[in-house]
Design a protein around this motif. Sequence first.
Motif, short mmCIF file in Angstrom:
data_model
loop_
_atom_site.label_atom_id
_atom_site.label_comp_id
_atom_site.label_asym_id
_atom_site.label_seq_id
_atom_site.Cartn_x
_atom_site.Cartn_y
_atom_site.Cartn_z
N GLU A 23 7.56 20.93 39.06
CA GLU A 23 6.43 21.75 39.47
C GLU A 23 6.72 23.25 39.38
O GLU A 23 5.95 24.06 39.88
N THR A 24 7.80 23.61 38.72
CA THR A 24 8.11 25.03 38.55
C THR A 24 7.25 25.68 37.47
O THR A 24 7.14 26.89 37.42
N THR A 25 6.67 24.86 36.62
CA THR A 25 5.74 25.38 35.62
C THR A 25 4.31 25.19 36.15
O THR A 25 4.06 24.29 36.95
N PRO A 26 3.39 26.02 35.70
CA PRO A 26 2.02 25.88 36.21
C PRO A 26 1.43 24.50 35.94
O PRO A 26 1.69 23.89 34.90
N GLN A 27 0.67 24.02 36.92
CA GLN A 27 -0.02 22.75 36.80
C GLN A 27 -1.49 22.95 37.15
O GLN A 27 -1.87 23.95 37.76
N ARG A 28 -2.31 21.98 36.81
CA ARG A 28 -3.74 22.09 37.10
C ARG A 28 -4.01 21.84 38.59
O ARG A 28 -3.56 20.83 39.14
N VAL A 29 -4.73 22.78 39.17
CA VAL A 29 -5.13 22.68 40.57
C VAL A 29 -6.63 22.97 40.64
O VAL A 29 -7.11 23.90 40.00
N ARG A 30 -7.33 22.16 41.39
CA ARG A 30 -8.77 22.37 41.57
C ARG A 30 -9.02 22.84 43.00
O ARG A 30 -8.52 22.24 43.95
N LEU A 31 -9.79 23.91 43.11
CA LEU A 31 -10.12 24.47 44.42
C LEU A 31 -11.63 24.45 44.64
O LEU A 31 -12.40 24.74 43.71
#
Length: 117
Positions: A23-31
């Motif tokens: 998880e040190t690289t960007p991942q998809r997050v929905r807000l």
Amino acid sequence: MPDYTVILDDLDVAMRLGIHPHETTPQRVRLSVHLRVRYAHPPSADRIEEVLDYDFVRDGVHALATGPGFALQETLVEAVASLCLADARVREVRVRSTKLDIYPDATVGCEIVRTRD
């Protein structure tokens, strides 16, 4: 004084969020952000200056996403809630974050509700 709910829903961003090495690289997050906003009177001139412009929430979330990241979803939703409560008209904010790609069969998320004292 009227209350309105302003909704910014399903905003997908790529950001660093998590404690695991992958998880040190960007991942998809929905807000999703729901703001209960109180105005002194109902808008009458049909002008953005009379109401909360949700661009500041979207821009703020994008700024958080390009920052150093967060270890915990709890910390992320707190940061978004604080951003929203910076506008004195916001009486309550509900923020939900969801990691979209952690599991193949489920999403994982966190939600917080903060109210102005």
